[in-house]
Write an enzyme that holds these catalytic residues in place. Structure first.
Site, short mmCIF file in Angstrom:
data_model
loop_
_atom_site.label_atom_id
_atom_site.label_comp_id
_atom_site.label_asym_id
_atom_site.label_seq_id
_atom_site.Cartn_x
_atom_site.Cartn_y
_atom_site.Cartn_z
N LYS A 28 0.83 -1.21 0.00
CA LYS A 28 0.00 0.00 0.00
C LYS A 28 0.87 1.26 0.00
CE LYS A 28 -3.74 -0.54 2.19
NZ LYS A 28 -4.73 -0.75 3.29
N ARG A 98 -3.66 3.06 8.50
CA ARG A 98 -3.89 1.74 7.89
C ARG A 98 -2.61 0.92 7.87
NH1 ARG A 98 -8.57 2.26 4.20
NH2 ARG A 98 -9.10 4.46 3.94
N GLY A 107 -8.58 -7.31 4.48
CA GLY A 107 -9.40 -7.55 5.65
C GLY A 107 -8.67 -8.15 6.83
N MET A 109 -5.78 -6.94 8.34
CA MET A 109 -5.18 -5.98 9.26
C MET A 109 -6.19 -4.88 9.58
SD MET A 109 -2.34 -7.52 9.56
CE MET A 109 -1.34 -6.35 10.45
N ARG A 354 -3.74 -1.50 -6.20
CA ARG A 354 -2.96 -2.73 -6.04
C ARG A 354 -3.36 -3.68 -7.15
NH1 ARG A 354 -6.04 -4.60 -0.47
NH2 ARG A 354 -8.10 -4.84 -1.35
N HIS A 470 -16.08 -8.04 2.05
CA HIS A 470 -15.09 -8.95 2.63
C HIS A 470 -15.31 -10.39 2.16
CE1 HIS A 470 -13.62 -11.70 5.82
NE2 HIS A 470 -12.60 -10.87 5.84
N GLU A 759 12.92 -44.24 -0.78
CA GLU A 759 12.12 -43.73 0.35
C GLU A 759 12.79 -43.99 1.69
OE1 GLU A 759 8.30 -45.80 0.03
OE2 GLU A 759 9.33 -47.29 -1.17
N SER A 778 12.38 -43.35 -8.38
CA SER A 778 11.20 -42.53 -8.09
C SER A 778 11.24 -42.23 -6.60
CB SER A 778 9.92 -43.28 -8.45
OG SER A 778 8.79 -42.50 -8.11
N GLY A 780 9.86 -41.46 -3.27
CA GLY A 780 8.62 -41.49 -2.48
C GLY A 780 8.78 -40.53 -1.32
N CYS A 845 7.14 -38.82 -6.60
CA CYS A 845 5.74 -39.23 -6.71
C CYS A 845 4.97 -39.05 -5.41
CB CYS A 845 5.65 -40.69 -7.17
SG CYS A 845 6.44 -41.84 -6.04
N TYR A 865 11.06 -35.50 -13.80
CA TYR A 865 9.62 -35.30 -13.77
C TYR A 865 9.13 -35.19 -12.33
CZ TYR A 865 8.98 -40.22 -12.45
OH TYR A 865 9.02 -41.42 -11.79
#
Length: 889
Positions: A28, A98, A107, A109, A354, A470, A759, A778, A780, A845, A865
């Protein structure tokens, strides 16, 4: 040594900040300075920095003397340019106080308006404006806000006092109160404050100011602010700035107004100026939802305000100037703006701008349009949308063919359809949600105190408030369906009754809402899955072109695989075969296998499961035609498949021709004190090799069947919970023997890969060895997090919240990947594994595969991935694109 700068001015005469200083001035304050620099009419003021807030928190909640000195110097500067004096009885200078954090927290603060009023300055204000009613109404508002924000008084005591006075006078509206009434009300307010607190209301303007600044600093750590930050992953150590701005008044009469506007429609993203205003009102009146605002133009009309005149009609010159301002601001910030304005005697003032909160659909539409308008590049547009916001696009909508009884229409405040049982309080919403029930929060209007209930609810209904209230703003930010301003609803909070069309609904009755149309319906109306716009498809193409990480999905059946592919998954990263076993047709065969006394009995039971598994894998391969499917062999301990209910035990006993006692004895034999680290994963495959052999046979036979039908099949067979190379080597050898048998029987071969799930910390440490046998890793991350921290995911929720609150952990490690510990194991094993095996591919995964910050880590760590639930695939695709943009491919 120069004194540290704590206070920054903004005005037409002198501005010391700009929009790049959000960390110091808050969003702000930075934007107020920027607008002042642009030459817009901004009421002058100054900003106390976020550093002063942190200093206040660390200094036993005391404002230091340097801050006070700089505030007083800036106050004198404002007095000089406004020709008013703070605390003066002739030409009083009043302020708004403010908060303003670097991230928008609507809403959350606290705000105080009209600060500086007392029994003397109110008379000066009445004289200067020639409007005693306005002056005393401003004083009444100030005391009410100050009592709530600074003193911490239960505001309902003051509200009840005003209602009693209105009833005594025969008034219906607040605006019916006359100057003498308001003066009397001020006296009542002061008396109540003295009685409730034991202290008189402060009349010294400087005391009011310092207490207000301290209250704003303190409000950074109020419960609802902490809740909002936790919800939106905002750090708790940022602090908030305080903006002290000279007051302009929208409540001086019919030639004054206040309003909120958006440079584009925040619900749809369409390029049209949209907003609401109130004549003769202060800014808080618009967002509080106490009166129904009017539309600023014809585009902003809806069923609730259609009869009201537009700002364009009432104040055409002001409206034209506002149009110039919004175009200037949107062009300058290169994004849709949310602007607050006040009109004082036909003179327009801009109080705030904003980047506007918007629905996910609107966010996509605006980003795509800004690229088409050559305002943004494609990469810039991708960075404008929070990946988590895409969740909103995947929520259900009402089935158009379903019967529905529309009870009332409100404003379409936040899209999506939801059903739930009525609750009237936030506390009750939370309580029932925690009990697993779906609730609909019904309120006269919401306030920041309702945040926890809004999070818990499926949807929100308010009887009052506009599109910028709000409830509307917060619900859109959460992706919660919301219908606001539904005036046909009569909400009796005390007796917990909702009345509409002469029908009463009580707590526990069900309602359905459509946040896209504003409809409130009786009972539960069926829903359909969401559909996305053409702009969404175009936007996601940009993301796919940029990202390096592939995105797969966790899918355990053909239906999940189909949905995953529809959302853009590039394969299956985890198919949990055990999930297939719980089908009623199959569970008995699984239990027969568990109770088998020898290998042959076990193989006989497994033979019953083979066709079921084969059919599942066939369906998955068809859905994933041309894409890889990573299938994890049986992982959980066998006791998880045993019956718990008596009727299930009896059924199993009849099937196996054994007694109930034998069933219970077998359950005792399988009991483990710590099953997470017990007889599960590859350990089952070692001790009962026939289990994995049947699963592998089902995978390969299904693959050959699919291949025969022209489907391109790429199975990846994953062995879970491996700790040693010997485990992996032995099981891979068993697997290859089965493959050889199947290929000879079917007279066909099939390309497949064998890999392991990392894992356990030991597996990560020994990645160099494992990669010589495995063709993929992979991660886990659910179990890897448990075993690295020594935490039980099922139990850690009891204390992890406190760990995060106390700063011991930055985030719950089961939600956001622990990059320094678990992340180290992933980075190390990925690097070592690929050094030893250049063809090794890697991915994660666990639940982290769909979480934005974790995806950023996976990109930087060099994984190939991520895999996540089907409905989070679009989120992961965008997060992966943003990771590539921020860090380079």
């Amino acid at each position: 040594m120069a004194t540290k700068k704590w206070v920054y001015r903004f005005s037409a005469e002198q501005t010391e900040g700009n929009r790049s200083m959000k960390d110091l001035l808050g969003g702000k304050g930075a934007n107020l300075a920027e607008m002042a620099s642009l030459g817009l009419r901004v009421p002058p003021g100054f900003t106390i920095s976020t550093e002063a807030c942190i200093d206040y928190q660390n200094n036993k909640k005391v404002i230091n003397e340097d801050v006070k000195t700089q505030v007083l110097e800036s106050l004198k500067f404002i007095e000089k340019i406004t020709q008013k004096k703070f605390g003066d009885s002739v030409a009083p200078l009043l302020f708004s106080v403010r908060s303003g954090a670097r991230a928008s927290m609507p809403g959350m603060m606290d705000t105080v308006l009209n600060l500086g009023l007392n029994d003397k300055t109110v008379e000066g204000l009445a004289h200067v404006t020639n409007n005693p009613r306005f002056a005393w109404d401003s004083y009444r508002r100030f005391i009410q806000m100050y009592a709530n924000v600074v003193i911490g008084l239960n505001i309902s005591l003051l509200e009840a006092c005003m209602e009693d006075l209105k009833e005594a006078r025969g008034y219906h509206l607040d605006t019916d109160l006359q100057a003498a009434d308001l003066k009397e009300l001020v006296g009542h307010y002061k008396r109540i404050i003295l009685e409730e607190t034991g202290k008189a209301f402060p009349t010294d303007p400087m005391e009011q100011l310092w207490m207000a600044v301290g209250a704003v600093f303190g409000s950074w750590n109020n419960a609802r602010a902490i809740k909002y930050r936790n919800l939106h992953n905002i750090p708790h150590n940022w602090g908030t700035a305080v903006n002290i701005q000279s007051m302009v008044f929208g409540n001086l009469g019919e030639d004054s107004a206040t309003g909120v506007c958006f440079t584009r429609d925040p619900g749809t993203g369409l390029k049209r100026f949209f907003g609401e205003y109130l004549l003769n009102a202060q800014g808080e009146d618009v967002v509080a939802g106490i009166r129904t605002p009017g539309p600023i133009n014809n585009f902003s009309k809806n069923d609730a305000n259609r009869s009201l005149k537009t700002l364009e009609e009432v104040m055409p010159v002001v409206y034209a100037e506002l149009c110039d301002v919004y175009q200037k601001l949107e062009h300058h910030y290169r994004d849709m703006q949310d602007i607050e304005f006040t009109v004082e005697k036909q003179k327009l003032y801009i109080l705030q701008t904003r980047n506007g909160k918007r629905t996910a659909n609107a966010g996509i539409q605006i980003a795509v349009d800004l690229v088409k308008e050559k305002i943004l590049s494609e990469k810039e547009a991708l960075m404008r949308v929070n990946p988590e916001d895409l969740n909103q696009l995947l929520h259900p909508r009402l089935d158009p063919n379903a019967k529905k009884e529309v009870l009332a229409n409100g404003l379409p405040a936040s899209p999506g359809a939801a059903s739930g049982e009525i609750v009237f309080t936030a506390d009750q919403a939370v309580k029932l949600h925690e009990a697993g029930r779906k609730v609909m929060l019904v309120r006269q209007e919401t306030s920041p105190e309702d945040i926890a209930g809004m999070v818990a609810a499926e949807g929100i209904i308010t009887a009052r408030g506009g599109m910028t209230s709000h409830a509307a703003v917060v619900a859109r930010g959460m992706g919660k369906p919301c219908v606001a301003g539904c005036s046909a609803l009569k909400v009796d909070h005390e007796n917990k009754i909702l009345t509409v069309k002469d029908r009463e609904y009580k707590e526990g009755d069900f309602l359905t809402i459509d946040g896209a149309t504003g409809e409130v319906m009786d009972g539960v109306v069926p829903t359909l899955e969401a559909k996305v716009s053409d702009s969404f498809g175009e936007f996601m193409k940009w993301a796919d072109a940029v990202r390096r990480l592939k995105v797969r999905a966790n899918a355990d059946n053909p239906q999940d695989a189909f949905i995953a592919r529809k959302f853009g998954a590039q394969g299956i990263g985890l198919c949990r075969t055990e999930h297939m076993f719980f089908d009623p047709e199959r569970i008995l065969a699984v239990r027969e296998m568990i109770f088998a006394k020898n290998k042959s009995e076990r193989e006989r039971a497994l033979a019953k499961l083979l066709p079921f598994q084969r059919d599942d894998f066939f369906g998955i391969f068809k859905a994933m035609d041309g894409l890889p499917s990573n299938i994890r062999l049986l992982d959980p301990p066998l006791h998880e498949f045993l019956p718990n209910e008596l009727h299930e035990k009896e059924e199993l006993a009849r099937s196996l021709h054994v007694s109930l006692l034998e069933i219970d004895e077998r359950a005792k034999q399988l009991h483990e004190f710590n099953p997470m680290l017990g007889h599960r994963g590859c350990r089952l495959g070692i001790t009962f090799p026939e289990i994995y052999k049947v699963q592998v046979r089902a995978i390969l036979e299904a693959g050959i069947m699919a291949q025969s039908q022209g489907v391109k099949v790429h199975p990846e067979i994953m062995i879970p919970l491996v700790a040693t190379i010997k485990e992996l080597s032995l099981l891979k050898q068993d697997l290859e023997e089965v493959a050889k048998q199947v290929f000879e029987e079917k007279k066909q071969t099939l390309q497949y890969k064998v890999g392991t799930m990392i894992e356990l910390p030991r597996a990560a440490i020994m990645a160099g060895e494992l990669s010589q046998v495995a063709e993929f890793f992979s991660y886990g991350t659910n179990d890897l997090t448990q075993t690295t921290f020594g935490l039980s995911r099922d139990d850690a929720g009891k204390f992890l919240g406190e760990y995060v609150a106390k700063g011991i952990l930055d985030a719950d490690p089961f939600i956001t990947l622990d990059q320094s510990g678990v992340g180290f194991l992933i980075e190390y094993s990925n690097r070592i594994g690929k050094e030893k095996n250049s063809k090794l591919h890697t991915g994660i995964c666990g639940e982290h595969g769909g979480e934005s910050r974790s995806i950023q880590f996976c990109h930087k760590a060099g994984l190939d991935y991520v895999s996540c639930s089907p409905f989070r695939v679009p989120i992961a695709r965008l997060a992966a694109a943003q990771a590539a943009i921020e860090n380079g491919k």
